[in-house]
Scaffold this motif. Structure first.
Motif, short mmCIF file in Angstrom:
data_model
loop_
_atom_site.label_atom_id
_atom_site.label_comp_id
_atom_site.label_asym_id
_atom_site.label_seq_id
_atom_site.Cartn_x
_atom_site.Cartn_y
_atom_site.Cartn_z
N ASP A 380 0.82 -1.22 0.00
CA ASP A 380 0.00 0.00 0.00
C ASP A 380 0.85 1.26 0.00
N GLY A 381 2.15 1.09 -0.11
CA GLY A 381 3.05 2.25 -0.16
C GLY A 381 3.39 2.84 1.19
N VAL A 382 3.11 2.11 2.27
CA VAL A 382 3.37 2.59 3.62
C VAL A 382 4.63 1.93 4.17
N ILE A 383 5.49 2.73 4.79
CA ILE A 383 6.69 2.19 5.44
C ILE A 383 6.30 1.55 6.76
N GLU A 384 6.58 0.25 6.89
CA GLU A 384 6.25 -0.47 8.12
C GLU A 384 7.45 -0.40 9.08
N ASP A 385 7.49 0.67 9.84
CA ASP A 385 8.63 0.93 10.73
C ASP A 385 8.33 0.44 12.15
N ASP A 386 8.13 -0.86 12.27
CA ASP A 386 7.86 -1.44 13.59
C ASP A 386 8.99 -1.17 14.57
N TYR A 387 10.23 -1.09 14.08
CA TYR A 387 11.38 -0.79 14.93
C TYR A 387 11.21 0.57 15.60
N ARG A 388 10.62 1.54 14.91
CA ARG A 388 10.41 2.87 15.49
C ARG A 388 9.30 2.83 16.55
N ILE A 389 8.25 2.09 16.27
CA ILE A 389 7.18 1.92 17.26
C ILE A 389 7.74 1.30 18.54
N GLU A 390 8.54 0.26 18.36
CA GLU A 390 9.15 -0.41 19.52
C GLU A 390 10.05 0.55 20.30
N PHE A 391 10.86 1.33 19.57
CA PHE A 391 11.78 2.29 20.18
C PHE A 391 11.02 3.30 21.02
N VAL A 392 9.99 3.91 20.44
CA VAL A 392 9.21 4.94 21.15
C VAL A 392 8.49 4.32 22.34
N ILE A 434 6.44 10.58 9.20
CA ILE A 434 5.93 10.77 7.84
C ILE A 434 7.13 10.76 6.89
N SER A 435 7.03 9.97 5.82
CA SER A 435 8.14 9.90 4.88
C SER A 435 8.07 11.05 3.88
N VAL A 436 9.24 11.45 3.42
CA VAL A 436 9.37 12.50 2.40
C VAL A 436 10.10 11.88 1.21
N ASP A 437 9.44 11.87 0.05
CA ASP A 437 10.00 11.28 -1.16
C ASP A 437 10.68 12.37 -1.98
N THR A 445 4.02 10.69 2.98
CA THR A 445 3.20 9.50 3.27
C THR A 445 3.39 9.15 4.75
N ILE A 446 2.29 8.98 5.46
CA ILE A 446 2.37 8.62 6.88
C ILE A 446 2.89 7.18 6.99
#
Length: 465
Positions: A380-392, A434-437, A445-446
């Motif tokens: 769906d074009g979304v970055i799955e940054d589970d590592y960031r969720i875990e970090f926060v 949010i990513s910046v392309d 993109t969130i």
């Protein structure tokens, strides 16, 4: 377990003007030291991307604020660029900048996002840098006028002000370790720069209080707890105390207690490196302490007694008094080369509670920079940054524990909102919700973390099994 945070907790993120705004034809912005350095040495910057290509917020702020709302922000910190507002550092105010900042601030407020505004984030106007920057006493006077100008222009709506972000960084980067312009190695200058920054902060606070405005004013410091290799070894403990004096208490103590650390003064006196101080300066610092403290936390500092014989430079350096220690088995962010130690955020909050009068504070930065996040884009074009969720999440658990033990910590801002330009690293490591392309005109993109943060903000906490 449910981790619930206090009512009206500040959920949001942090950014800065020089790292997000960009430069555009007709904006009448003056040159900062970063613009100058990039012009002189573009090869020093990752992929040769300079500050003119920061995240285009100058043009896209309305879209970005809508995305902040969509990611659960009730507050957001950024900075005014001195070189944008007063292009030469002193003199004429740029009305294009006044219009931009007015619209930016108003848009935040209209969307229910409280603006936290910082005045200085490493972006010295080049006209002042050419005269010595923070090493020159005249810069303190120019900064005081700049601060008063900001309060006059925006103080009717902005109720959270900060004088500096990470004031130790221009000292370290510019005058000790050569990762900021002017890339000098000169501890005498470093001490004078630090002193002038602390004095400028106190003078701005004094100016703010004279204006009887309705808000609070503070400073944002990056606290990097210094842990001795062996707590039972007096030499390791002493080395850690010295590192703490140089890199934490040098700004924390004058900001909160109104005086510089005695052990740091003694050390500098012994090597004839005390700064030039004018009559009345120390009274200004004593009488103008902060209302609110922003705390940036990324990593710990591990310290051992000095063992290496190699001198870092021809003259004195902080490193003459300690060595860094690599703790076995440490958890790392391999992209940034930083240790991840979540308990550090708790330790520093408890230290503020016990040794600094439990000053009202908030976590003003905490985050994880990762290179090559495009690897984690889903269908769906979304970055799955589970590592960031875990970090926060893992850091928030320790913030929650500190609150349970009486810490007056009022919020958490992640670094950063959307991926931004990061000094000589440019866009190498991405930090945003949010990513910046960059290849698609800066399209936003969130990320998965941004959607998760909205849930946390809405619930004022999170569940953890």
């Amino acid at each position: 377990m449910k981790y619930t945070f206090p009512k009206d907790f500040w959920w949001g993120s942090a950014a800065s003007g020089p790292q997000t705004e960009g430069t555009f034809e007709g904006d009448k912005k003056g040159q900062s030291l970063w613009d100058h350095w990039y012009d002189q040495e573009p090869e020093r910057f990752f992929n040769q991307i300079g500050p003119d290509n920061a995240s285009y917020v100058y043009k896209r702020y309305k879209e970005d604020i809508a995305l902040m709302k969509e990611t659960g922000h009730n507050s957001f910190r950024t900075s005014i660029q001195w070189s944008r507002l007063i292009p030469n550092g002193v003199g004429e105010v740029n009305q294009e900048a006044v219009a931009f900042y007015n619209e930016y601030i108003n848009e935040l407020i209209e969307n229910g996002i409280e603006p936290f505004i910082n005045l200085y984030h490493f972006d010295m106007p080049m006209a002042l840098q050419e005269k010595g920057g923070w090493n020159n006493r005249e810069t303190v006077d120019a900064y005081e006028i700049y601060a008063k100008t900001c309060f006059e222009l925006f103080g009717d709506r902005v109720n959270k002000w900060f004088t500096h972000n990470e004031p130790i960084v221009p000292v370290e980067g510019g005058y000790l370790y050569q990762f900021h312009y002017p890339e000098e190695v000169n501890m005498k200058k470093a001490v004078q720069v630090a002193y002038h920054e602390a004095l400028a902060s106190a003078k701005a606070i004094a100016a703010y209080k004279r204006m009887n405005l309705d808000g609070e004013i503070g400073i944002i410091v990056n606290l990097t707890p210094s842990y001795p290799r062996d707590e039972n070894n007096p030499e390791d403990v002493k080395a850690a105390e010295i590192a703490d004096a140089f890199f934490n208490r040098s700004f924390l103590d004058p900001a909160v207690k109104g005086e510089f650390p005695a052990d740091l003064i003694d050390l500098l006196k012994n090597i004839n490196h005390l700064p030039e101080v004018k009559d009345g300066d120390l009274a200004i610092i004593k009488e103008n302490t902060v209302d609110l403290l922003g705390v940036n936390y990324y990593q710990p500092r591990r310290i051992k007694a000095k063992e290496s014989k190699v001198k870092a430079a021809t003259g004195p350096m902080p490193d003459d008094y300690f060595d860094n220690f690599e703790m076995p088995g440490r958890k790392m962010n391999p992209y940034r080369g930083w240790e991840i130690y979540e308990k550090g955020i708790y330790d520093l909050l408890i230290n503020l509670k016990e040794d600094y009068g439990n000053i009202p504070c908030y976590i003003s930065e905490n985050g994880m920079g990762v290179e090559g996040e495009e690897r984690f884009i889903n269908k769906d074009g979304v970055i799955e940054d589970d590592y960031r969720i875990e970090f926060v999440k893992d850091h928030l658990k320790y913030v929650h524990q500190a609150i349970q033990e009486g810490s007056d910590v009022k919020g958490y801002h992640m670094w950063t909102c959307m991926d931004n330009w990061s000094w000589t690293n440019a866009y190498k490591n991405r930090y945003g919700f949010i990513s910046v392309d960059l290849d698609n005109e800066g399209a936003r993109t969130i990320k998965k973390s941004g959607h998760w943060f909205k849930e946390v903000s809405d619930e004022n906490g999170f569940d953890e099994e």
